[in-house]
Motif scaffolding. Structure first.
Motif, PDB file in Angstrom:
ATOM      1  N   VAL A  56       0.829  -1.215   0.000  1.00  0.00           N
ATOM      2  CA  VAL A  56       0.000   0.000   0.000  1.00  0.00           C
ATOM      3  C   VAL A  56       0.859   1.259   0.000  1.00  0.00           C
ATOM      4  O   VAL A  56       0.679   2.169  -0.812  1.00  0.00           O
ATOM      5  CB  VAL A  56      -0.946   0.022   1.228  1.00  0.00           C
ATOM      6  CG1 VAL A  56      -1.776   1.305   1.243  1.00  0.00           C
ATOM      7  CG2 VAL A  56      -1.856  -1.183   1.233  1.00  0.00           C
ATOM      8  N   ALA A  78     -10.868   5.775  -4.381  1.00  0.00           N
ATOM      9  CA  ALA A  78     -10.073   5.452  -5.566  1.00  0.00           C
ATOM     10  C   ALA A  78     -10.037   3.942  -5.764  1.00  0.00           C
ATOM     11  O   ALA A  78     -10.161   3.174  -4.801  1.00  0.00           O
ATOM     12  CB  ALA A  78      -8.644   5.983  -5.384  1.00  0.00           C
ATOM     13  N   SER A 125     -11.654  -1.702  -8.779  1.00  0.00           N
ATOM     14  CA  SER A 125     -10.504  -1.988  -9.640  1.00  0.00           C
ATOM     15  C   SER A 125     -10.718  -3.253 -10.473  1.00  0.00           C
ATOM     16  O   SER A 125     -11.329  -4.217 -10.004  1.00  0.00           O
ATOM     17  CB  SER A 125      -9.264  -2.176  -8.764  1.00  0.00           C
ATOM     18  OG  SER A 125      -8.220  -2.767  -9.506  1.00  0.00           O
ATOM     19  N   THR A 149      -7.821   3.563 -16.580  1.00  0.00           N
ATOM     20  CA  THR A 149      -6.499   3.931 -16.066  1.00  0.00           C
ATOM     21  C   THR A 149      -5.447   3.722 -17.156  1.00  0.00           C
ATOM     22  O   THR A 149      -5.247   2.605 -17.636  1.00  0.00           O
ATOM     23  CB  THR A 149      -6.155   3.078 -14.823  1.00  0.00           C
ATOM     24  OG1 THR A 149      -7.174   3.313 -13.841  1.00  0.00           O
ATOM     25  CG2 THR A 149      -4.794   3.457 -14.244  1.00  0.00           C
ATOM     26  N   SER A 166      -4.013  12.406 -11.925  1.00  0.00           N
ATOM     27  CA  SER A 166      -3.513  11.413 -10.960  1.00  0.00           C
ATOM     28  C   SER A 166      -2.152  10.940 -11.425  1.00  0.00           C
ATOM     29  O   SER A 166      -1.909  10.810 -12.620  1.00  0.00           O
ATOM     30  CB  SER A 166      -4.486  10.213 -10.937  1.00  0.00           C
ATOM     31  OG  SER A 166      -3.906   9.083 -10.320  1.00  0.00           O
ATOM     32  N   GLY A 176      -0.818   7.857  -7.153  1.00  0.00           N
ATOM     33  CA  GLY A 176      -0.257   7.936  -5.806  1.00  0.00           C
ATOM     34  C   GLY A 176       1.257   7.782  -5.802  1.00  0.00           C
ATOM     35  O   GLY A 176       1.836   7.301  -4.825  1.00  0.00           O
ATOM     36  N   ARG A 178       3.066   5.855  -7.665  1.00  0.00           N
ATOM     37  CA  ARG A 178       3.476   4.445  -7.776  1.00  0.00           C
ATOM     38  C   ARG A 178       3.969   4.074  -9.165  1.00  0.00           C
ATOM     39  O   ARG A 178       4.373   2.956  -9.394  1.00  0.00           O
ATOM     40  CB  ARG A 178       2.278   3.553  -7.416  1.00  0.00           C
ATOM     41  CG  ARG A 178       1.851   3.702  -5.985  1.00  0.00           C
ATOM     42  CD  ARG A 178       0.437   3.201  -5.763  1.00  0.00           C
ATOM     43  NE  ARG A 178       0.293   1.760  -5.706  1.00  0.00           N
ATOM     44  CZ  ARG A 178       0.548   1.027  -4.638  1.00  0.00           C
ATOM     45  NH1 ARG A 178       0.982   1.600  -3.541  1.00  0.00           N
ATOM     46  NH2 ARG A 178       0.357  -0.273  -4.653  1.00  0.00           N
ATOM     47  N   ASP A 232      -6.651  12.940  -7.887  1.00  0.00           N
ATOM     48  CA  ASP A 232      -6.150  12.160  -6.755  1.00  0.00           C
ATOM     49  C   ASP A 232      -4.637  12.195  -6.708  1.00  0.00           C
ATOM     50  O   ASP A 232      -3.978  12.740  -7.582  1.00  0.00           O
ATOM     51  CB  ASP A 232      -6.687  10.719  -6.733  1.00  0.00           C
ATOM     52  CG  ASP A 232      -5.990   9.734  -7.656  1.00  0.00           C
ATOM     53  OD1 ASP A 232      -4.808   9.931  -8.016  1.00  0.00           O
ATOM     54  OD2 ASP A 232      -6.640   8.728  -8.004  1.00  0.00           O
ATOM     55  N   ARG A 234      -4.989  13.609   2.002  1.00  0.00           N
ATOM     56  CA  ARG A 234      -4.936  13.003   3.339  1.00  0.00           C
ATOM     57  C   ARG A 234      -5.883  13.662   4.328  1.00  0.00           C
ATOM     58  O   ARG A 234      -6.240  13.055   5.329  1.00  0.00           O
ATOM     59  CB  ARG A 234      -3.503  13.096   3.914  1.00  0.00           C
ATOM     60  CG  ARG A 234      -2.463  12.314   3.123  1.00  0.00           C
ATOM     61  CD  ARG A 234      -2.695  10.808   3.251  1.00  0.00           C
ATOM     62  NE  ARG A 234      -1.787  10.047   2.425  1.00  0.00           N
ATOM     63  CZ  ARG A 234      -2.005   9.697   1.154  1.00  0.00           C
ATOM     64  NH1 ARG A 234      -3.146  10.041   0.561  1.00  0.00           N
ATOM     65  NH2 ARG A 234      -1.145   9.003   0.468  1.00  0.00           N
ATOM     66  N   ARG A 254      -4.771   5.529  -0.307  1.00  0.00           N
ATOM     67  CA  ARG A 254      -4.158   4.844   0.843  1.00  0.00           C
ATOM     68  C   ARG A 254      -4.927   4.998   2.160  1.00  0.00           C
ATOM     69  O   ARG A 254      -5.037   4.016   2.905  1.00  0.00           O
ATOM     70  CB  ARG A 254      -2.712   5.301   1.003  1.00  0.00           C
ATOM     71  CG  ARG A 254      -1.800   4.804  -0.132  1.00  0.00           C
ATOM     72  CD  ARG A 254      -0.385   5.266   0.085  1.00  0.00           C
ATOM     73  NE  ARG A 254       0.525   4.888  -0.972  1.00  0.00           N
ATOM     74  CZ  ARG A 254       0.752   5.612  -2.074  1.00  0.00           C
ATOM     75  NH1 ARG A 254       0.115   6.742  -2.276  1.00  0.00           N
ATOM     76  NH2 ARG A 254       1.622   5.199  -2.974  1.00  0.00           N
TER      77      ARG A 254
HETATM   78  C1  FNR Z   1      -3.704   1.880  -6.262  1.00  0.00           C
HETATM   79  N1  FNR Z   1      -4.143   2.574  -7.380  1.00  0.00           N
HETATM   80  C2  FNR Z   1      -4.825   1.903  -8.368  1.00  0.00           C
HETATM   81  N2  FNR Z   1      -5.339   2.588  -9.429  1.00  0.00           N
HETATM   82  C3  FNR Z   1      -6.047   1.956 -10.388  1.00  0.00           C
HETATM   83  O1  FNR Z   1      -6.500   2.608 -11.335  1.00  0.00           O
HETATM   84  N3  FNR Z   1      -6.271   0.606 -10.288  1.00  0.00           N
HETATM   85  C4  FNR Z   1      -5.795  -0.148  -9.268  1.00  0.00           C
HETATM   86  O2  FNR Z   1      -6.005  -1.345  -9.213  1.00  0.00           O
HETATM   87  C5  FNR Z   1      -5.016   0.504  -8.286  1.00  0.00           C
HETATM   88  N4  FNR Z   1      -4.490  -0.190  -7.234  1.00  0.00           N
HETATM   89  C6  FNR Z   1      -3.865   0.474  -6.195  1.00  0.00           C
HETATM   90  C7  FNR Z   1      -3.427  -0.228  -5.086  1.00  0.00           C
HETATM   91  C8  FNR Z   1      -2.879   0.447  -4.003  1.00  0.00           C
HETATM   92  C9  FNR Z   1      -2.450  -0.320  -2.796  1.00  0.00           C
HETATM   93  C10 FNR Z   1      -2.746   1.858  -4.050  1.00  0.00           C
HETATM   94  C11 FNR Z   1      -2.192   2.621  -2.871  1.00  0.00           C
HETATM   95  C12 FNR Z   1      -3.142   2.549  -5.161  1.00  0.00           C
HETATM   96  C13 FNR Z   1      -4.003   4.033  -7.441  1.00  0.00           C
HETATM   97  C14 FNR Z   1      -5.205   4.719  -6.769  1.00  0.00           C
HETATM   98  O3  FNR Z   1      -6.361   4.537  -7.527  1.00  0.00           O
HETATM   99  C15 FNR Z   1      -4.981   6.219  -6.619  1.00  0.00           C
HETATM  100  O4  FNR Z   1      -4.612   6.783  -7.850  1.00  0.00           O
HETATM  101  C16 FNR Z   1      -3.920   6.555  -5.570  1.00  0.00           C
HETATM  102  O5  FNR Z   1      -3.970   5.672  -4.479  1.00  0.00           O
HETATM  103  C17 FNR Z   1      -4.122   7.971  -5.080  1.00  0.00           C
HETATM  104  O6  FNR Z   1      -3.098   8.354  -4.229  1.00  0.00           O
HETATM  105  P1  FNR Z   1      -3.185   8.298  -2.618  1.00  0.00           P
HETATM  106  O7  FNR Z   1      -4.565   8.795  -2.223  1.00  0.00           O
HETATM  107  O8  FNR Z   1      -2.978   6.872  -2.246  1.00  0.00           O
HETATM  108  O9  FNR Z   1      -2.083   9.186  -2.225  1.00  0.00           O
END
Ligand code: FNR
Length: 378
Positions: free
Chosen positions: A38, A89, A119, A169, A273, A276, A278, A306, A310, A330
Motif C-alpha cells: 500500500v 479510488a 478496480s 487507467t 492522478s 499515488g 506508484r 487524486d 490526506r 491509501r
Molecule cells: C492503487 N491505485 C490503483 N489505481 C487503479 O487505477 N487501479 C488499481 O487497481 C489501483 N491499485 C492500487 C493499489 C494500491 C495499494 C494503491 C495505494 C493505489 C491508485 C489509486 O487509484 C490512486 O490513484 C492513488 O492511491 C491515489 O493516491 P493516494 O490517495 O494513495 O495518495
C-alpha cells in the motif's frame, strides 16, 4: 460532535485518523509485505513525496463572517449526485489487507453514499462487489485488456451490475519499478490473506486448466498476458465508447495536452492522478499538474483529482484549484486493514467531517464557493 459526546462518556474512536499515525499503526498491524504494497511508491518514492510537498506549498486563506455555519457539501459529477466531492479510488487486491476486501469497502461506501471505484484487479468479482454495494453508487475502473473480447465482457458485466461510470487507467500499462514490492518478489500480492485469493474474477480463469487457487503462477501469467505491454492509441478509445454507454473518464492524466486529447476523443472527464506516486518516479506532484489541466478542459468536462489527499484541507485545496471531486486511496486502505467495513467507514467519515469543518471555518458554504482566491501559493 459524535466523537465529543462519546468522549464525555469516556469512549474514544476505534483508531487514529491522523494521517501519519494511521499509516504507522497500519504498518504495525499489517507487517512489511502488505504494508509496503500500500505505502510503497515507484523508485525512490520521490513522486510520493512530491504529491505531499505540492499540498504543503499551497495555503488556505480563511475568510470571516461569511455565514458559513450551514453548509451543503453535495456535488454532481458525471451525472451522479454525490453527498460530498469525495470518492474511493480504485485499489486492487484488497484481500491483502482484510479477508472481506472490496466487499467491506463497498459496504462502507454504500453506507455513506460515497462512490466506490472498483478496480479491475479486484479480489472479488464485479458482481459480488455490486451485491455488497447494494444501492450504493459505484463506478468501474478498467485496466484496458489486450484482448478485445475480454474488454467487452468486463464492460458488459460492469454495466449489468450497476456500475454507472467507467474510469480507464492509462498510467499502468505495465507495473513500475517498485523496490518494496520487488524486494519481496510480490509475494504478499500473490498470496493475499486468509482464504480469499487475489484474481478470483472469472476473467483470470478463462484458459486455465486448473483454478487460480490451484495454479496461481498460471493465473498471474494470464494477468500479465492480458494487461501489460501492448500499445494502445487514442483512436482505440472508440472501442470503449462503443461498448460503454455511460460516462468515461481517463485516469492518470498529468499534462494539459493529454487532457485536451481526452476531450477531443469524446471522453467525459479526466482524473488528474499519478497513481499515488506508484508509477513514474520523479514525476510532478499531482496537485502541481492540476491548474493547467483545469485551465485547458475544466469548462468542458469534469476534472477529478487524486494522489496525496490526506485531510479535509487537502480536499479544499484541490477543489479551489478546480477539481470537481477527489479520490482517496491509501487512507481508506489503511482503514480497511484496521477493521474491514467499520475501518473504512471510520476513515471516510472522519475525512468528510474534517473537510466540512475546514470548508466552513475557511468561510465557504459549499464546494462551489471555492476558487483560487481561497488560496495563497508559497
Ligand atoms: C492503487 N491505485 C490503483 N489505481 C487503479 O487505477 N487501479 C488499481 O487497481 C489501483 N491499485 C492500487 C493499489 C494500491 C495499494 C494503491 C495505494 C493505489 C491508485 C489509486 O487509484 C490512486 O490513484 C492513488 O492511491 C491515489 O493516491 P493516494 O490517495 O494513495 O495518495
Amino acid at each position: 460532535n459524535e466523537i465529543y459526546l462519546q468522549g464525555l462518556g469516556g469512549a474514544v474512536p476505534p483508531f487514529t485518523t491522523d494521517p501519519d499515525a494511521l499509516e504507522q499503526s497500519a504498518r504495525d498491524r499489517l507487517g512489511p509485505g502488505p504494508f509496503w504494497y500500500v505505502a510503497g511508491g515507484a523508485g525512490s518514492s520521490a513522486t510520493v513525496r512530491a504529491n505531499r510537498e505540492a499540498f504543503d506549498r499551497v495555503r488556505i486563506v480563511p475568510r470571516m463572517l461569511t455565514n458559513a455555519t450551514e453548509r451543503h457539501l453535495g456535488v454532481t459529477v458525471l451525472g451522479t449526485e454525490l453527498p460530498a466531492p469525495v470518492m474511493l479510488a480504485p485499489v486492487g487486491v484488497q484481500s491483502i489487507l482484510h479477508p472481506d476486501g472490496e466487499l467491506a469497502t463497498a459496504r462502507a461506501a454504500a453506507e455513506l453514499g460515497v462512490p466506490m471505484v472498483l478496480s479491475t484487479a479486484s479480489s472479488h468479482t464485479i458482481e459480488e462487489v455490486a451485491e455488497a454495494s447494494g444501492d450504493g453508487p459505484r463506478w468501474y475502473q478498467l485496466y484496458w485488456p489486450n484482448d478485445p473480447d475480454v474488454c467487452a465482457s468486463l464492460l458488459d458485466r460492469a454495466r449489468k451490475a450497476g456500475y454507472t461510470a467507467l474510469v480507464v487507467t492509462l498510467d499502468t500499462w505495465t507495473l513500475a519499478w517498485r523496490p518494496h514490492d520487488l524486494d519481496q518478489a510480490y509475494l504478499p500480492f500473490l498470496r493475499g490473506v486468509g482464504t480469499a485469493i487475489p484474481f478470483s474474477d472469472p476473467v483470470f480463469r478463462a484458459g486455465l486448466q486448473k483454478s487460480p487457487e490451484e495454479d496461481l503462477p498460471m493465473a498471474i501469467l494470464r494477468w500479465v498476458q492480458l494487461f501489460t505491454g501492448t500499445d494502445k492509441s487514442w483512436d482505440q478509445l472508440a472501442f470503449l465508447r462503443e461498448h460503454w454507454d455511460g460516462p468515461i473518464v481517463l485516469k492518470g492524466i498529468q499534462h494539459a495536452d493529454d487532457a485536451r486529447k481526452a476531450v477531443e476523443y469524446g471522453m467525459d472527464g479526466v482524473v488528474v492522478s499519478n497513481h499515488g506516486g506508484r508509477q513514474v518516479d520523479g514525476a510532478v506532484g499531482s496537485l502541481d499538474a492540476l491548474p493547467s489541466i483545469v485551465e485547458a478542459v475544466g469548462e468542458q468536462v469534469d476534472v477529478l483529482f487524486d494522489s496525496g489527499i490526506r485531510t479535509g484541507a487537502d480536499i479544499v485545496k484541490a477543489l479551489a484549484l478546480g477539481a470537481k471531486a477527489v479520490m482517496v486511496g491509501r487512507p481508506f486502505a489503511y482503514g480497511l486493514a484496521h477493521g474491514g467495513q467499520v475501518g473504512v467507514k471510520h476513515v471516510l467519515r472522519s475525512l468528510l467531517a474534517d473537510f466540512d469543518l475546514t470548508l466552513g471555518l475557511s468561510g465557504h458554504r459549499s464546494p462551489a464557493d471555492l476558487g483560487p482566491d481561497a488560496l495563497r501559493f508559497s
